[in-house]
Design an enzyme around this catalytic site. Sequence first.
Site, PDB file in Angstrom:
ATOM      1  N   HIS A 195     -52.099   5.710  94.067  1.00  0.00           N
ATOM      2  CA  HIS A 195     -53.154   5.954  95.072  1.00  0.00           C
ATOM      3  C   HIS A 195     -52.970   7.306  95.756  1.00  0.00           C
ATOM      4  O   HIS A 195     -53.274   7.468  96.930  1.00  0.00           O
ATOM      5  CB  HIS A 195     -53.183   4.838  96.126  1.00  0.00           C
ATOM      6  CG  HIS A 195     -53.495   3.484  95.579  1.00  0.00           C
ATOM      7  ND1 HIS A 195     -54.775   2.977  95.509  1.00  0.00           N
ATOM      8  CD2 HIS A 195     -52.694   2.520  95.045  1.00  0.00           C
ATOM      9  CE1 HIS A 195     -54.746   1.769  94.987  1.00  0.00           C
ATOM     10  NE2 HIS A 195     -53.490   1.473  94.683  1.00  0.00           N
ATOM     11  N   ASN A 219     -58.423  -3.490  96.889  1.00  0.00           N
ATOM     12  CA  ASN A 219     -58.971  -2.680  95.804  1.00  0.00           C
ATOM     13  C   ASN A 219     -60.458  -2.981  95.636  1.00  0.00           C
ATOM     14  O   ASN A 219     -60.980  -3.898  96.262  1.00  0.00           O
ATOM     15  CB  ASN A 219     -58.248  -3.007  94.484  1.00  0.00           C
ATOM     16  CG  ASN A 219     -56.912  -2.282  94.347  1.00  0.00           C
ATOM     17  OD1 ASN A 219     -56.643  -1.315  95.047  1.00  0.00           O
ATOM     18  ND2 ASN A 219     -56.087  -2.758  93.437  1.00  0.00           N
TER      19      ASN A 219
HETATM   20 FE1  HDE Z   1     -50.216  -1.116  96.243  1.00  0.00          FE
HETATM   21  N1  HDE Z   1     -48.893   0.354  96.733  1.00  0.00           N
HETATM   22  N2  HDE Z   1     -48.722  -2.121  95.294  1.00  0.00           N
HETATM   23  N3  HDE Z   1     -51.543  -2.521  95.552  1.00  0.00           N
HETATM   24  N4  HDE Z   1     -51.710  -0.122  97.081  1.00  0.00           N
HETATM   25  C1  HDE Z   1     -49.197   1.462  97.394  1.00  0.00           C
HETATM   26  O1  HDE Z   1     -47.967   2.402  99.154  1.00  0.00           O
HETATM   27  C2  HDE Z   1     -47.404  -1.880  95.450  1.00  0.00           C
HETATM   28  C3  HDE Z   1     -51.245  -3.631  94.828  1.00  0.00           C
HETATM   29  C4  HDE Z   1     -53.008  -0.529  97.225  1.00  0.00           C
HETATM   30  O2  HDE Z   1     -54.724   4.459 100.822  1.00  0.00           O
HETATM   31  C5  HDE Z   1     -47.983   2.259  97.766  1.00  0.00           C
HETATM   32  O3  HDE Z   1     -48.324   3.993 100.717  1.00  0.00           O
HETATM   33  C6  HDE Z   1     -46.619  -2.886  94.803  1.00  0.00           C
HETATM   34  C7  HDE Z   1     -52.357  -4.536  94.808  1.00  0.00           C
HETATM   35  C8  HDE Z   1     -53.781   0.485  97.897  1.00  0.00           C
HETATM   36  O4  HDE Z   1     -52.629   4.766 101.380  1.00  0.00           O
HETATM   37  C9  HDE Z   1     -46.810   1.379  97.300  1.00  0.00           C
HETATM   38  C10 HDE Z   1     -47.525  -3.750  94.240  1.00  0.00           C
HETATM   39  C11 HDE Z   1     -53.337  -3.921  95.554  1.00  0.00           C
HETATM   40  C12 HDE Z   1     -52.890   1.509  98.160  1.00  0.00           C
HETATM   41  C13 HDE Z   1     -47.546   0.232  96.655  1.00  0.00           C
HETATM   42  C14 HDE Z   1     -48.844  -3.269  94.561  1.00  0.00           C
HETATM   43  C15 HDE Z   1     -52.807  -2.667  95.997  1.00  0.00           C
HETATM   44  C16 HDE Z   1     -51.609   1.098  97.650  1.00  0.00           C
HETATM   45  C17 HDE Z   1     -47.978   3.665  97.243  1.00  0.00           C
HETATM   46  C18 HDE Z   1     -47.250  -4.983  93.403  1.00  0.00           C
HETATM   47  C19 HDE Z   1     -54.760  -4.438  95.824  1.00  0.00           C
HETATM   48  C20 HDE Z   1     -53.188   2.838  98.811  1.00  0.00           C
HETATM   49  C21 HDE Z   1     -48.141   4.557  98.436  1.00  0.00           C
HETATM   50  C22 HDE Z   1     -46.407  -5.938  94.049  1.00  0.00           C
HETATM   51  C23 HDE Z   1     -54.779  -5.661  96.572  1.00  0.00           C
HETATM   52  C24 HDE Z   1     -53.187   2.763 100.305  1.00  0.00           C
HETATM   53  C25 HDE Z   1     -48.164   3.669  99.569  1.00  0.00           C
HETATM   54  C26 HDE Z   1     -53.542   4.101 100.891  1.00  0.00           C
HETATM   55  C27 HDE Z   1     -50.427   1.864  97.752  1.00  0.00           C
HETATM   56  C28 HDE Z   1     -46.882  -0.787  96.118  1.00  0.00           C
HETATM   57  C29 HDE Z   1     -50.027  -3.894  94.100  1.00  0.00           C
HETATM   58  C30 HDE Z   1     -53.589  -1.765  96.796  1.00  0.00           C
HETATM   59  C31 HDE Z   1     -45.804   2.040  96.384  1.00  0.00           C
HETATM   60  C32 HDE Z   1     -45.109  -2.934  94.749  1.00  0.00           C
HETATM   61  C33 HDE Z   1     -52.419  -5.904  94.136  1.00  0.00           C
HETATM   62  C34 HDE Z   1     -55.259   0.434  98.230  1.00  0.00           C
HETATM   63  O5  HDE Z   1     -46.057   0.913  98.383  1.00  0.00           O
END
Ligand code: HDE
Length: 699
Positions: A79, A152
Site C-alpha cells: 500500500h 480494501n
Molecule cells: Fe494490511 N498492512 N496486512 N491488509 N493493509 C499494511 O501497514 C498486513 C490486510 C491494508 O493507507 C501495512 O502501515 C498483514 C487485509 C490497507 O496506510 C502492514 C496482513 C486488508 C493498508 C500490513 C494484512 C489490509 C495496509 C503496510 C495479513 C484488508 C494501507 C504499511 C495478516 C482488510 C493503510 C502499513 C494505509 C497496510 C500488514 C492483510 C488492508 C505491513 C500482516 C486483509 C488498506 O502493517
Amino acid sequence: MASEFTAKIGNGGETHQQVPETGPHDGEGHLTTNQGIRVSDNQNQLKSGERGPVLLEDFVLREKIFHFDHERIPERIVHARGSAAHGFFELFESLSDLTKADIFQRAGEKTPVFTRFSTVAGGAGSVDTPRDVRGFAVKFYTKEGNWDLVGNNIPVFFIQDAIKFPDLVHAVKMEADRGYPQAASAHDTFWDFISLMPESTHMIMWAMSDRTIPRSLRTIEGFGVHTFRMVNAAGKSTFVKFHWKPKQGVASTVWDEAVKLAGADPDFHRRDLFEAIQRGDFPEWELGLQTFDQAFADSLPFDVLDPTKIIPEEVLPIRIVGRMVLDRYPDNFFAETEQVAFCPANVPPGIDFTNDPLLQGRLFSYLDTQKSRLGTANFHQLPINAPKCPVMNFQRDGQMQMAIPKGRANYEPNSLSETAGEIGGPRECPMTGFTTFPSAEAANEQGDKLRIRPESFADHYSQARLFFRSLDPAEQAHLASALVFELSKVGIEAVRTRMMSNLVNVDPELAARVGDGLNMPVPKASKTAAPVLDLDLSPALRIVNGPRAPSDIKGHVIGILIADGSDAKAVDALKAAIAKAGAVAKVIAPKIGGAKGADGTLIPADGQLAGTPSVTVDAIALVLSDTGCAALLKEAAAVQFVMDAFGHLKAIGATDAAKPLLDKAGVEPDEGLVGLGDDFIAAAALRFWDREPKVRMLA
Ligand code: HDE
C-alpha cells in the site's frame, strides 16, 4: 521578459535568477532556518571571494542540504502508493442497541475522518491504474480515541492465516532476482504462489474482475473484510461486517483503458480525487452494516471467521447507518498522506475483534510496521495520527518525544496526588475503559496448542463459483480475459496448467475459455478439500448492470474536442448543459491556448489534445466544423482520441461535420453515438457493453 519577477546580478543577496521584486520580509513571511534564524539570501551559498571555495561555516546551506538528504522515509511495504482526504462521518440513526461506541450514539453527529486509498503492490512512485486491489483505510477521530477501519475495495482476502502474508507479498512484488515487474501481478512468482494456494481462488476471481481497475477512487466500494463485533452497554455482542457504498456509483475502466491511462496520466486517480474536492464535488460513501448473531453464523455453509468468504447481501441485507463525505484535500502530502499510520487494533470501547486468524495477525503487524516506517514509537503524536481527545498515560520518552509531561509520577500506582501540590497522573477506569468481550473461545483454556486450519475453512471454491456466476456476461468475459492476459505473462507452463486445474473447480466453462485463450489443453480439476457447492447467486455483486452502476453523469468528466472553426456558441451551450447535470466539461484543443471559433473569437481550452487523450474523460463530444475536422484527420492524436472512446465503450456526441473523423476512427453507429443535445447528456452516463464484441476479442 521579467514582469513582476526580475533578474539581478551582484553581491548582497543578489542573483542571476529571476526573483520577485518585492517579497515578504517581515513577521510570519520571513524565511528562517529550522532554528528560527532569519535567512538573508536563499540564492547564494557562502563563498570565500566571488569565485572562491564554499565555506564550511555556511550553516544555512548545511542545514538545508542536511534536511534534504533525509527527506525520504521507508515506504510502506504494501500500500505504498496512496491518496487521501479529510472529511467527516455522519451518523443517520443511533446504534446504541448494537454498540456502546460513542461515535454510534447520536443521530446527526459528525466525527472527523481521514481516509487513505492505495494500491497494494506498487512502490510509492508507481502509477495509479494497474490491476490491483485498492486499500480503503478510514481513521475516525472519535471522542473516545481513534478507530481505524483498515479495509480494501474487495470484501475477501487471498489468505486465511496471517503467517502466509509475507509469502503472498513477496510473490506479487517485483521478483527477487530481476527486480521487476513493478505494480503488476502478471508474472511467474505471483501465479506460482496462487496456483499452490487454493484458498486464494475466491479473491483471484475478484482480482481478475473489473473491481481491480476502478475508474476512480470515488467509484470504489470499501469493505472491512473480517467479521468484527459490536458490543453494547449491556455487554451483548453482535457480529458485524462493514461496507462502504459510493454515492457516485461503482464504476470501472476496461483493461485497455487502464493500461493507456498509466501512460497518459500516472496520477489519474490522485488527480481525480484532488480535482473533485477542489471543485466542491465531495466524494461520499454510505456506511453499511451486516449484523448477525451466532445462530445465524452457524446457519451459513462456511465459517464467518474465514476472511475468504462473503455473506451475500441477498442472504443478509446491508443496513445503511451513516455517510462519509471527503471535503478537504490534505495541505501537505508527506505530513498527512504519507505519515498517517493506520492500525486495525485501534478500536474504541464497543467495537471488538473476532478470532479471524488473519485479523489477529494484523493486530500485531501494523503497530510494528509504523515503528520502522516512521522511526519512533512516538509516531502517534504526529498531527495526522494524534487522537482528537485527551491522551494521558505513563508512557515516556523515546525518540522525537513531542509532549512535555508534567509532574514527578511516571509510574502507577502512585500516591503523589494525595500530597499537596503533586500530580499523580491518570488512572484506569473499569466503567468507561476498553474491555475485551469475554467470548467463549477467548476464555477456552481447555484447547490444545495447535497449528491447524479448521475444517470449516476447507471450502475454497464454492464462493469463487458464486462470484463468477453472479456477474454480468460482459464482466465474466473481462474476468476470463484478465486470466488469459495474466497467465500469458507466466513463462512456466506448469504454473499455467496448475492454475487452470484450480479454475475447473470454479467453473468448467471458465477454465475452457481460459484454456482456449492460452491455446492450451484444460487439465483435470485439482483435488478439493471440500465439496464445491452451487450456492444461490448474488446479482448485487455485479458492476455492469449492477444495482450500484452510475445512472447519471453527476461527477463525470466530459471531454469536448474543438479545433479552429468550431461553433463557440455550441461549445458554451454544451458546457452549460454538462454543468447543469452536475458534471465537468473539459475543452480539449490541438493547442493549449485554445482554438479560433467560427465567429473569430478564441475558445479557451482546458487541455491539449496530445496530452489529454480520451481515456482521461468519461465521454466525448466532437464540436467540429468541416475545416476543423479536415485538419484533425491528419492528427493521429485526434483519430486515436475518437477510436479509444469508441473502443472503451464510451458515449460519443458529434456534429454532422465530425463524420469524417468518426469514419477514420472506425466508429460504427450504435446507441452510444448521438448528437449533442439531451441524448448526449443521458448517454454520457453509460458504457455501451453491447459494443464490446465489435471492438475486442474476449475470452
Ligand atoms: Fe494490511 N498492512 N496486512 N491488509 N493493509 C499494511 O501497514 C498486513 C490486510 C491494508 O493507507 C501495512 O502501515 C498483514 C487485509 C490497507 O496506510 C502492514 C496482513 C486488508 C493498508 C500490513 C494484512 C489490509 C495496509 C503496510 C495479513 C484488508 C494501507 C504499511 C495478516 C482488510 C493503510 C502499513 C494505509 C497496510 C500488514 C492483510 C488492508 C505491513 C500482516 C486483509 C488498506 O502493517
